[in-house]
Design a protein around this motif. Structure first.
Motif, PDB file in Angstrom:
ATOM      1  N   PHE A   1      -3.176 -15.883 -48.799  1.00  0.00           N
ATOM      2  CA  PHE A   1      -3.149 -17.337 -48.951  1.00  0.00           C
ATOM      3  C   PHE A   1      -3.079 -17.631 -50.448  1.00  0.00           C
ATOM      4  CE2 PHE A   1      -5.203 -16.667 -44.915  1.00  0.00           C
ATOM      5  CZ  PHE A   1      -4.747 -17.689 -44.113  1.00  0.00           C
ATOM      6  N   PRO A   2      -1.854 -17.810 -50.984  1.00  0.00           N
ATOM      7  CA  PRO A   2      -1.782 -18.075 -52.424  1.00  0.00           C
ATOM      8  C   PRO A   2      -2.491 -19.385 -52.755  1.00  0.00           C
ATOM      9  CG  PRO A   2       0.406 -17.696 -51.478  1.00  0.00           C
ATOM     10  CD  PRO A   2      -0.546 -17.901 -50.348  1.00  0.00           C
TER      11      PRO A   2
ATOM     12  N   MET B   1       6.145  -9.958 -49.413  1.00  0.00           N
ATOM     13  CA  MET B   1       5.555 -10.447 -48.165  1.00  0.00           C
ATOM     14  C   MET B   1       6.442 -11.540 -47.590  1.00  0.00           C
ATOM     15  SD  MET B   1       1.514 -10.429 -49.212  1.00  0.00           S
ATOM     16  CE  MET B   1       0.770 -10.181 -47.592  1.00  0.00           C
ATOM     17  N   LYS B   2       6.208 -11.851 -46.328  1.00  0.00           N
ATOM     18  CA  LYS B   2       7.036 -12.821 -45.625  1.00  0.00           C
ATOM     19  C   LYS B   2       6.238 -14.114 -45.394  1.00  0.00           C
ATOM     20  CE  LYS B   2       9.015 -12.876 -41.090  1.00  0.00           C
ATOM     21  NZ  LYS B   2       7.780 -13.253 -40.411  1.00  0.00           N
ATOM     22  N   PHE B   3       6.890 -15.252 -45.661  1.00  0.00           N
ATOM     23  CA  PHE B   3       6.233 -16.532 -45.393  1.00  0.00           C
ATOM     24  C   PHE B   3       6.074 -16.673 -43.884  1.00  0.00           C
ATOM     25  CE2 PHE B   3       6.799 -21.056 -44.234  1.00  0.00           C
ATOM     26  CZ  PHE B   3       5.642 -21.546 -44.800  1.00  0.00           C
ATOM     27  N   GLU B   4       4.846 -16.921 -43.443  1.00  0.00           N
ATOM     28  CA  GLU B   4       4.581 -16.941 -42.005  1.00  0.00           C
ATOM     29  C   GLU B   4       4.422 -18.359 -41.458  1.00  0.00           C
ATOM     30  OE1 GLU B   4       4.711 -14.268 -40.288  1.00  0.00           O
ATOM     31  OE2 GLU B   4       3.730 -14.692 -38.380  1.00  0.00           O
TER      32      GLU B   4
ATOM     33  N   GLN C   1       5.376 -20.469 -52.463  1.00  0.00           N
ATOM     34  CA  GLN C   1       5.917 -19.973 -53.721  1.00  0.00           C
ATOM     35  C   GLN C   1       7.416 -19.743 -53.604  1.00  0.00           C
ATOM     36  OE1 GLN C   1       3.491 -16.559 -54.592  1.00  0.00           O
ATOM     37  NE2 GLN C   1       1.669 -17.799 -54.963  1.00  0.00           N
ATOM     38  N   VAL C   2       8.124 -19.957 -54.730  1.00  0.00           N
ATOM     39  CA  VAL C   2       9.576 -19.745 -54.737  1.00  0.00           C
ATOM     40  C   VAL C   2       9.877 -18.283 -54.420  1.00  0.00           C
ATOM     41  CG1 VAL C   2      11.672 -19.881 -56.118  1.00  0.00           C
ATOM     42  CG2 VAL C   2       9.885 -21.601 -56.407  1.00  0.00           C
ATOM     43  N   GLU C   3       9.130 -17.379 -55.060  1.00  0.00           N
ATOM     44  CA  GLU C   3       9.286 -15.960 -54.766  1.00  0.00           C
ATOM     45  C   GLU C   3       8.086 -15.500 -53.957  1.00  0.00           C
ATOM     46  OE1 GLU C   3      10.266 -13.074 -57.737  1.00  0.00           O
ATOM     47  OE2 GLU C   3      11.679 -14.462 -58.665  1.00  0.00           O
ATOM     48  N   ALA C   4       8.359 -14.808 -52.873  1.00  0.00           N
ATOM     49  CA  ALA C   4       7.271 -14.333 -52.019  1.00  0.00           C
ATOM     50  C   ALA C   4       6.381 -13.374 -52.807  1.00  0.00           C
ATOM     51  CB  ALA C   4       7.847 -13.638 -50.802  1.00  0.00           C
TER      52      ALA C   4
END
Ligand SMILES: [Zn+2]
Length: 126
Positions: A116-117, A81-84, A68-71
């Motif tokens: 998990f979006p 949240m942080k992209f992992e 996602q563009v925005e977390a």
């Protein structure tokens, strides 16, 4: 592996896989010049499954992996949240086996908060 990529680059990868499959069939037929039509079909069918698995993998991966563009915000504390990274998962499909990828996020503040979006690969898995 996947990551967002253009339709053109997905197609290039598919074409490479198709070419590889065809070359394998050529090599096999060179070694089995007496093969009957039925035997050629059996050989082609084995490779078809492999190719279709990779084709679908290519089609789905890189299109929308849930990045996602925005977390997204943490359900527990509300912080971003942080992209992992990407989590691979396999699907044993009707036409072949595919390895798909999902983006996932973790909360830097809360232990064990992982998200998990949804992306297109979750839609196809239904
Ligand atoms: Zn949190």
């Amino acid at each position: 592996m996947s990551r967002p990529q253009s339709r053109a680059s997905r197609k290039v990868k598919f074409m490479k896989e198709a070419e590889r499959m065809y070359e394998q069939l050529e090599d096999w037929y060179d070694k089995h010049p007496e093969a009957s039509f039925g035997e050629i079909e059996v050989e082609a069918r084995k490779r078809r499954r492999e190719l279709m698995g990779k084709t679908i993998e290519q089609l789905v991966n890189g299109r929308d992996t849930g990045v996602q563009v925005e977390a997204p915000n943490c359900e527990q504390c509300g912080e971003a949240m942080k992209f992992e990274g990407y989590c691979p998962w396999g699907i044993h499909g009707l036409e072949g086996d595919s390895r798909l990828e999902r983006a996932y996020y973790v909360c830097p503040h809360c232990e064990g908060q992982t998200l998990f979006p949804p992306g297109s690969e979750t839609e196809v898995a239904r």
